[in-house]
Scaffold this motif. Structure first.
Motif, short mmCIF file in Angstrom:
data_model
loop_
_atom_site.label_atom_id
_atom_site.label_comp_id
_atom_site.label_asym_id
_atom_site.label_seq_id
_atom_site.Cartn_x
_atom_site.Cartn_y
_atom_site.Cartn_z
N ALA A 90 0.81 -1.21 0.00
CA ALA A 90 0.00 0.00 0.00
C ALA A 90 0.85 1.27 0.00
O ALA A 90 0.44 2.29 -0.55
CB ALA A 90 -0.94 0.00 1.21
N HIS A 91 2.02 1.21 0.62
CA HIS A 91 2.86 2.40 0.73
C HIS A 91 4.10 2.33 -0.16
O HIS A 91 5.10 3.00 0.12
CB HIS A 91 3.28 2.61 2.19
N SER A 92 4.01 1.56 -1.21
CA SER A 92 5.13 1.51 -2.16
C SER A 92 5.21 2.78 -2.98
O SER A 92 6.26 3.11 -3.55
CB SER A 92 4.97 0.31 -3.09
N LEU A 139 -5.15 2.56 -5.55
CA LEU A 139 -4.39 2.03 -4.42
C LEU A 139 -5.30 1.60 -3.27
O LEU A 139 -4.85 0.90 -2.36
CB LEU A 139 -3.40 3.08 -3.91
N LEU A 140 -6.56 2.01 -3.29
CA LEU A 140 -7.51 1.56 -2.28
C LEU A 140 -7.59 0.04 -2.23
O LEU A 140 -7.73 -0.55 -1.15
CB LEU A 140 -8.90 2.15 -2.59
N GLY A 141 -7.49 -0.60 -3.38
CA GLY A 141 -7.58 -2.06 -3.44
C GLY A 141 -6.26 -2.74 -3.75
O GLY A 141 -6.20 -3.97 -3.85
N ALA A 142 -5.18 -1.96 -3.90
CA ALA A 142 -3.89 -2.53 -4.32
C ALA A 142 -2.99 -2.77 -3.12
O ALA A 142 -1.81 -2.40 -3.14
CB ALA A 142 -3.22 -1.61 -5.33
N ALA A 199 -11.40 9.89 -1.00
CA ALA A 199 -10.31 10.15 -0.06
C ALA A 199 -8.96 9.72 -0.62
O ALA A 199 -7.95 10.39 -0.40
CB ALA A 199 -10.58 9.43 1.26
N THR A 200 -8.93 8.62 -1.34
CA THR A 200 -7.66 8.12 -1.89
C THR A 200 -7.39 8.62 -3.31
O THR A 200 -6.42 8.19 -3.93
CB THR A 200 -7.65 6.57 -1.90
N SER A 201 -8.21 9.53 -3.81
CA SER A 201 -7.99 10.07 -5.16
C SER A 201 -6.77 10.98 -5.19
O SER A 201 -6.12 11.12 -6.23
CB SER A 201 -9.22 10.84 -5.64
N GLY A 202 -6.47 11.62 -4.05
CA GLY A 202 -5.33 12.53 -4.00
C GLY A 202 -5.61 13.90 -4.58
O GLY A 202 -4.73 14.77 -4.56
#
Length: 333
Positions: free
Chosen positions: A182-184, A193-196, A238-241
């Motif tokens: 998740a934090h790569s 990245l929500l599901g990655a 929220a995870t769209s950035g």
């Protein structure tokens, strides 16, 4: 596909009610569609098709659209991302393909796990885990149950995220997997990245806080679907950035999520930031209380509250004067 098209919310959006039907006819149409769905399909089928459709429409498709924007027009995306160019996904076809594949795998695992748990719980208790009937939940019950579900989700999200996914002392293996997957990507995230994430931290972080409170409360299936839909939409934004997410509160959630990723997970573990404020784990510019103050100033809550109090006092004074006038009039007669 027939179940998906028969979902009341889909039928509602494709109806002419948006232009000419009255509210009563909208409700009647919704009730008839919902009743048809409940009477023609099993509760488990409705649950699984419903959540899969929700996650596809509110997360997977928007995430791929955002990814397309970020890779095709990076100059535009950079200007509306919280951390600029650092928030753009790598322009590497192999990397993007692996990320999409991992996200799809986690989506399938999430659906399979929910299917197994719901089937097992239904068999154990002898009835569907979620109430599935033609009777719709009353508005007050719907609001109350949604409030309970979101509160429980916030609590579980914070403590799981902080003490299982970002604590090398308590759970070194899960923490290592979460940081590796998740934090790569440094900088603000993008919605895919929500599901990655690795399947184990993904299910702990995204599935448990949703399903566990719902399984304990056992609300109406419609309440659960609304809960999943609102949570999924919130997480996607929220995870769209993006720094242009509308609304002070939702914009604050997106900003704090970007700060969480940019800081390599040093804080902002909750979904809304309330428990981060309580525990002092907020990172980045502003916390949830700043958002609340901004929202209050935006809507002029103090001024409106003062006007409401003053109007109430004036109303009481007028009522007193009217009663006094009526007494004087009756005495004179």
């Amino acid at each position: 596909m027939d179940v998906l098209l028969s979902l009341p919310i889909v039928s509602y959006f494709f109806s002419t009610s948006l232009t000419s039907w009255s509210t009563s006819l909208n409700l009647l149409f919704f009730y008839m569609t919902w009743s048809t769905l409940v009477l023609s399909h099993s509760p488990l089928r409705i649950e699984l098709i419903g959540i899969t459709a929700i996650r596809t429409v509110l997360w997977l498709i928007p995430s791929l659209v955002f990814l397309l924007i970020d890779t095709v027009v990076p100059s535009l995306a950079e200007s509306i991302k919280h951390t600029g160019a650092a928030a753009l996904p790598p322009r590497d076809a192999a990397y993007i393909a692996r990320t999409v594949g991992l996200a799809l795998l986690n989506l399938a695992l999430e659906s399979a796990l929910e299917s197994g748990l719901s089937l097992g719980l239904t068999t154990a208790i002898g009835s569907p885990i979620f109430l599935t009937s033609t009777t719709l939940p009353l508005p007050w019950h719907l609001i109350k149950q949604l409030a309970l579900l979101f509160t429980a989700r916030e609590v579980l999200t914070y403590y799981i995220h902080r003490y299982l996914l970002h604590s090398s002392q308590r759970s070194p293996r899960v923490t290592r997997l979460h940081k590796q997957f998740a934090h790569s990507h440094r900088g603000a995230p993008y919605s895919l990245l929500l599901g990655a994430d690795h399947p184990i931290p993904f299910l702990l972080h995204r599935f448990v806080p949703l399903y566990l409170p719902a399984a304990a409360l056992r609300p109406h299936i419609l309440v659960y679907l609304i809960f999943v839909a609102l949570s999924t939409l919130e997480e996607t934004l929220a995870t769209s950035g993006y720094s242009i997410v509308p609304g002070i509160m939702m914009g604050g959630v997106t900003r704090r999520c970007s700060a969480h990723y940019s800081s390599s997970g040093r804080g902002n573990y909750g979904a809304w930031g309330l428990l981060d404020w309580v525990h002092g784990t907020s990172v980045g510019r502003g916390d949830v209380m700043d958002d609340v103050r901004d929202e209050a100033e935006k809507h002029q809550i103090k001024e409106r509250g003062g006007n409401m109090v003053q109007n109430g006092i004036d109303g009481l004074r007028r009522s007193a004067r009217n009663r006094k006038s009526r007494r004087v009039s009756s005495d004179s007669n």
